[in-house]
Design an enzyme around this catalytic site. Sequence first.
Site, mmCIF file in Angstrom:
data_model
loop_
_atom_site.group_PDB
_atom_site.id
_atom_site.type_symbol
_atom_site.label_atom_id
_atom_site.label_comp_id
_atom_site.label_asym_id
_atom_site.label_seq_id
_atom_site.Cartn_x
_atom_site.Cartn_y
_atom_site.Cartn_z
ATOM 1 N N ASP A 298 -2.699 7.292 8.387
ATOM 2 C CA ASP A 298 -2.441 9.333 7.629
ATOM 3 C C ASP A 298 -3.052 9.940 8.214
ATOM 4 O O ASP A 298 -4.595 9.475 7.108
ATOM 5 C CB ASP A 298 -1.341 8.729 6.604
ATOM 6 C CG ASP A 298 -0.290 7.887 6.493
ATOM 7 O OD1 ASP A 298 1.093 8.549 7.181
ATOM 8 O OD2 ASP A 298 -0.019 6.949 6.190
ATOM 9 N N ASP B 237 -7.592 4.665 11.220
ATOM 10 C CA ASP B 237 -6.498 4.824 10.068
ATOM 11 C C ASP B 237 -5.838 5.448 10.470
ATOM 12 O O ASP B 237 -5.832 5.825 11.776
ATOM 13 C CB ASP B 237 -7.027 5.685 8.859
ATOM 14 C CG ASP B 237 -6.534 6.299 7.882
ATOM 15 O OD1 ASP B 237 -5.445 5.308 7.243
ATOM 16 O OD2 ASP B 237 -6.174 7.480 7.333
ATOM 17 N N ASP C 222 -10.545 9.730 7.284
ATOM 18 C CA ASP C 222 -10.190 10.787 6.928
ATOM 19 C C ASP C 222 -10.288 10.781 5.608
ATOM 20 O O ASP C 222 -10.452 11.805 5.021
ATOM 21 C CB ASP C 222 -8.667 12.444 7.401
ATOM 22 C CG ASP C 222 -7.743 10.689 6.218
ATOM 23 O OD1 ASP C 222 -7.780 9.613 6.714
ATOM 24 O OD2 ASP C 222 -6.738 11.590 5.834
#
Length: 213
Positions: free
Chosen positions: A12, A10, A167
Amino acid sequence: MKDIALVVFDWDGTLMDSVGRIVSSMQATARALAMPEPSEEAVRNIIGLSLRPALDQLFPNLDEKGREQLLAVYRDQYVDLDPTPTPLFPGVEAMLDELRASGKTLAVATGKARAGLERVFAQTGLEVHFITSRTADDAQSKPHPDMLEQILSHTGISPSRALMIGDSVLDITMAKAAGMWAAGVTFGVHGAEKLRAAGADLLINDWRDWSLA
């Protein structure tokens, strides 16, 4: 996980510390359009979704014109107006160098638009590390496994030898739906407890202390 051949990241909140800027830009967008300002928690919970479904969740019942206006204002806020810095997390570049040197295939699966990913690739110089990427413009939104299934097809690597790192519980759920291993970073949107509950196979607390090589 010594047999892992493919690592998908991922962006961001995982490689780039951009969560604060996303939150402040979204709140500024709401103020600019005289709409109810979402809480920090509400914005954090949509990070990882493609932008349209994210905005629909934060600002429901908008017609198409209102949605387009919201998208335009948010993009202006995030790209040009919000001064919140978005540095890479400490250790990211060394970690990517090490993975590539060990022969791992690297890719990106992000809820960002293609233009947004290309912009941060240019800013950071990290594109060289990744064999392919999938964005909100290329696939269905997380947590649907479409992004990962496309990357697996492109690379020809089995899901059992692939690891998704993110995250958000969206990343973990997406990885599990694709039959992949899942790792959660604890310094982004969701903490260790939520990531574990979503099915994360391992947790990463600091890129400087983690290695798969």
